[in-house]
Design a protein around this motif. Structure first.
Motif, PDB file in Angstrom:
ATOM      1  N   PRO A 209       0.810  -1.236   0.000  1.00  0.00           N
ATOM      2  CA  PRO A 209       0.000   0.000   0.000  1.00  0.00           C
ATOM      3  C   PRO A 209       0.836   1.276   0.000  1.00  0.00           C
ATOM      4  CG  PRO A 209      -0.860  -1.582   1.590  1.00  0.00           C
ATOM      5  CD  PRO A 209       0.469  -2.110   1.136  1.00  0.00           C
ATOM      6  N   ASP A 224      -4.391   3.274   1.369  1.00  0.00           N
ATOM      7  CA  ASP A 224      -2.995   3.318   0.905  1.00  0.00           C
ATOM      8  C   ASP A 224      -2.267   4.537   1.473  1.00  0.00           C
ATOM      9  OD1 ASP A 224      -3.470   5.693  -0.763  1.00  0.00           O
ATOM     10  OD2 ASP A 224      -4.818   4.364  -1.846  1.00  0.00           O
ATOM     11  N   TYR A 239      -3.829  -0.287   6.170  1.00  0.00           N
ATOM     12  CA  TYR A 239      -2.931  -1.356   5.696  1.00  0.00           C
ATOM     13  C   TYR A 239      -3.344  -2.697   6.322  1.00  0.00           C
ATOM     14  CZ  TYR A 239       0.448   2.050   3.720  1.00  0.00           C
ATOM     15  OH  TYR A 239       1.074   3.032   2.982  1.00  0.00           O
TER      16      TYR A 239
END
Ligand code: UDP
Length: 265
Positions: A209, A224, A239
């Motif tokens: 990410p 992300d 994440y």
């Protein structure tokens, strides 16, 4: 193969080969191997913005392992051998090509700004861009003309990288779609892997990410590094959500102190 066997090397005796913004490379246990260590540092805007986010390295190590192992399994060559521990993976030593290859499916970030396209607009087709890896210059976008004229890469290698980029994009798009995530864009890097006298281009670095734009399909929530770039907060949670949806945070994971908390699905 000997290098596939676990072999403990004390941290203190390891030779550091390279330290980047989010990762460190150490000498590996066998010639031709390296250890890639994921740090908790988050940087953006050419490292002008910097923060340590405890647990990010652990998540990126796991997510990147999952992506690279799957790429290996479907015959997309990568530098990845296996994960060693919470923060480290064993990789093949490659000669990194000094280009960032960005593949875009949906307008966002610099493309949206540069061309005045509204973020979230589906692109007519996937677009591949190249950026010259150079921190001093702020990684400028370059064309194939620049790449071949300055000798960073040959036309054949550019073709190989583009073919790899399309395969990685198709694989990642499907992988994330299956868990309710839209792959907006991502960055990958390639390296030259020498085996005796034969050289091939492989996918290197990381795919996580930190290097992808991932939006929840239903809510468009960002999962992300834009959470960090745009001060949205909740990076670790995002994440963790990606890892959880991919089914890679197992329930018997050893506790990680102040790291991300496992959510039972
Ligand atoms: N990206 C990256 N490293 C970089 C620049 C970009 O991993 O040094 C990734 C970024 O996370 C996004 C994609 O490449 O998924 C495209 O980024 P963009 O060109 O829009 O740049 P940004 O908006 O991040 O400046």
């Amino acid at each position: 193969m000997d290098f596939l066997k676990p072999r403990y090397i004390p941290m203190s005796r390891r030779r550091r080969i390279y330290e980047g913004k989010a990762k460190v490379l150490y000498e590996g246990p066998e010639p031709g191997t390296l250890i890639q260590h994921f740090k908790d540092d988050a940087t953006a805007f050419n490292a002008k913005k910097h923060e340590v986010i405890e647990g990010k390295g652990v998540l990126n190590n796991r997510i990147s392992e999952y992506v690279f192992q799957n790429l290996n399994d479907i015959g997309v060559p990568t530098h990845f051998i296996r994960r060693l521990n919470m923060r480290e993976q064993l990789i093949r030593e490659v000669e990194i090509i000094p280009l960032e290859i960005v593949v875009r499916n949906v307008a966002a970030g610099s493309l949206a700004t540069r061309l005045g396209i509204e973020e979230g607009t589906q692109l007519p087709r996937s677009i591949i861009e190249f950026y010259y890896k150079n921190d001093k210059l702020g990684d400028p976008m370059v064309s194939e003309e620049h790449i071949t004229a300055f000798g960073w890469d040959t036309p054949q290698e550019i073709d190989d990288m583009m073919a790899l980029a399309i395969r990685v994009n198709d694989f990642l798009s499907g992988l994330f779609l299956g868990v309710g995530i839209r792959l907006v864009d991502f960055k990958m890097e390639c390296g030259r892997l020498w085996e005796n006298d034969v050289m091939r281009i492989v996918v290197a670095d990381e795919i996580s990410p930190d290097s992808c734009r991932l939006w929840d399909i239903k809510s468009n929530e960002k999962l992300d590094k834009d959470r960090f770039r745009r001060d949205l907060g909740g990076l670790l949670e995002a994440y963790t959500e990606v890892a959880k949806r991919l089914g890679i945070m197992s329930e018997n994971e050893p506790p990680r102190g102040a790291g991300p908390v496992l959510v039972k699905g």
